[in-house]
Design an enzyme around this catalytic site. Sequence first.
Site, short mmCIF file in Angstrom:
data_model
loop_
_atom_site.label_atom_id
_atom_site.label_comp_id
_atom_site.label_asym_id
_atom_site.label_seq_id
_atom_site.Cartn_x
_atom_site.Cartn_y
_atom_site.Cartn_z
N SER A 66 -9.81 -0.13 7.17
CA SER A 66 -9.29 0.08 5.70
C SER A 66 -8.81 -1.23 5.12
CB SER A 66 -8.00 1.07 5.86
OG SER A 66 -8.47 2.40 6.00
N LYS A 118 0.88 -1.04 -0.02
CA LYS A 118 0.18 -0.10 0.05
C LYS A 118 1.01 1.42 0.07
CE LYS A 118 -3.72 2.14 2.84
NZ LYS A 118 -4.50 1.73 3.89
N SER A 163 -9.35 2.23 3.10
CA SER A 163 -8.33 2.89 2.35
C SER A 163 -7.41 1.97 1.58
CB SER A 163 -7.77 4.17 3.03
OG SER A 163 -6.78 3.36 4.02
#
Length: 477
Positions: free
Chosen positions: A188, A89, A164
């Site tokens: 997330s 990420k 996210s």
Amino acid sequence: MPAVRGEPMSDALHWLPATELAALIRARKLSPVELTEALLARIERLNVKINAFCTFTADAARQGAKIAEAAVMHGEPLGALRGVPVSIKDVLFTRGIVTTGGSRIFADFVPEEDAIAVERLKAAGAVILGKTNTPEFGHKSLAESPLFGATRNPWHPDMTPGGSSSGAGAAVAAGLGPLALGTDGGGSIRIPASFCGVYGFKPSFGRIPSGPGFPGWETFTVPAPMTRTVRDAALMLDVLAGPDDRDRHSLPAETGSYLAACDEPIQGWSVAWSPDLGYAQVDPEVARVTEEAAAVFEALGCRVETVATGWENPEETFWTMAAAEMYANWGDRLPEWRDRMDRTLVRYLERGGGVTIGEYLRAARRRREFWAEVQGFLARFDLLLTPTVPVPPFAGDGSWPREIAGEKVSPLGWMAFTYPFNLTGQPAASIPVGFTRDGLPVGLQIVGRRHADRAVLAASAAFEAALPWADRRPVLD
């Protein structure tokens, strides 16, 4: 080295779990170079459709695969992930690889060090494919970045994959790599896992050390795996877990393997099922699918009880603390960058700037009280089950549901089941349990007692053995 003994290289390889890939590589039945090339080719072909990767490190991946192959051929000691591809990420620092946090502020930033979790993946021999898309600084659970645009859901490209860790979930669901490293500060990992039909595991706070990296929600956020199978997440946890003095919150090492925990029996366990935690509105389709899934634990030998938790909604506690901490980290950037930031981040920072010290300390006290309530509740149960998200995936237009089941909801109403367990720091996973009648994925959340990561993995694996999900795949070609 042959690709797979007796088989040509094909898309079937993209769907093999990391546990199998690692075993094939060790047995010299699978070439890390050919595996990496196949995945790079798939990413080049399909990423344009879903925008999961924002930075593509093809040259470094090829070099890593060659090193892995040489190690295998020369009989060198092999790490658990030698030659296995993984994505990272874009909020996590990667040495020598641009790391933007999804923000124009850091569009050209190249860290000089790795995050601890990235460092451990590399030490285990993983091959880094690239960085996955995220909203700016991971501040929201939608899938849009000012720098790289929106990530799309592989099952329905006009729908959001959630966030996210949006790119991470989409990449795993689309077969763009078996393993993804994300973060979870309010859901997330679990939200995109639910929306993308994959497995997401939020470990106990401190189980995987955090940092070095962008400042964030220091006592909420954890690095975490997203995978297609439970055992792949456990394999990652075996690599990632353990103390590091660079993170003062990191937990001592546990004895035993997390992968082995997936084989532990769960018969006789006491399981609480809460369809709404006493305060959430839930879409009828999500309610139907998750209730049916919760009943499966009865067939697995557990005692399942539908419960009323009696908890008050901790949304205001979470909002107050998270907004204040976000403002403390990024508020000084507003004068220069306001017009180039995500509009929702600007509003978030403005809200955080208005939080007084008294309000913050009262929220911190309420957080401690909430933890005591949850701890007392789970003293009666081995696990708590809830829907992961109250709604199925919705349109990826940057908005979120203001109404669920005909009732108006608060700004966090559509993610009401995830952020409470960032406040408490307990382990929690999202498992794929089915689809709505419109073909949209639905997840069930499994929450464990404090530090009971092994129990959550065991329960996840038991459900997966009863109702496997990894063969259900979106069609993108």
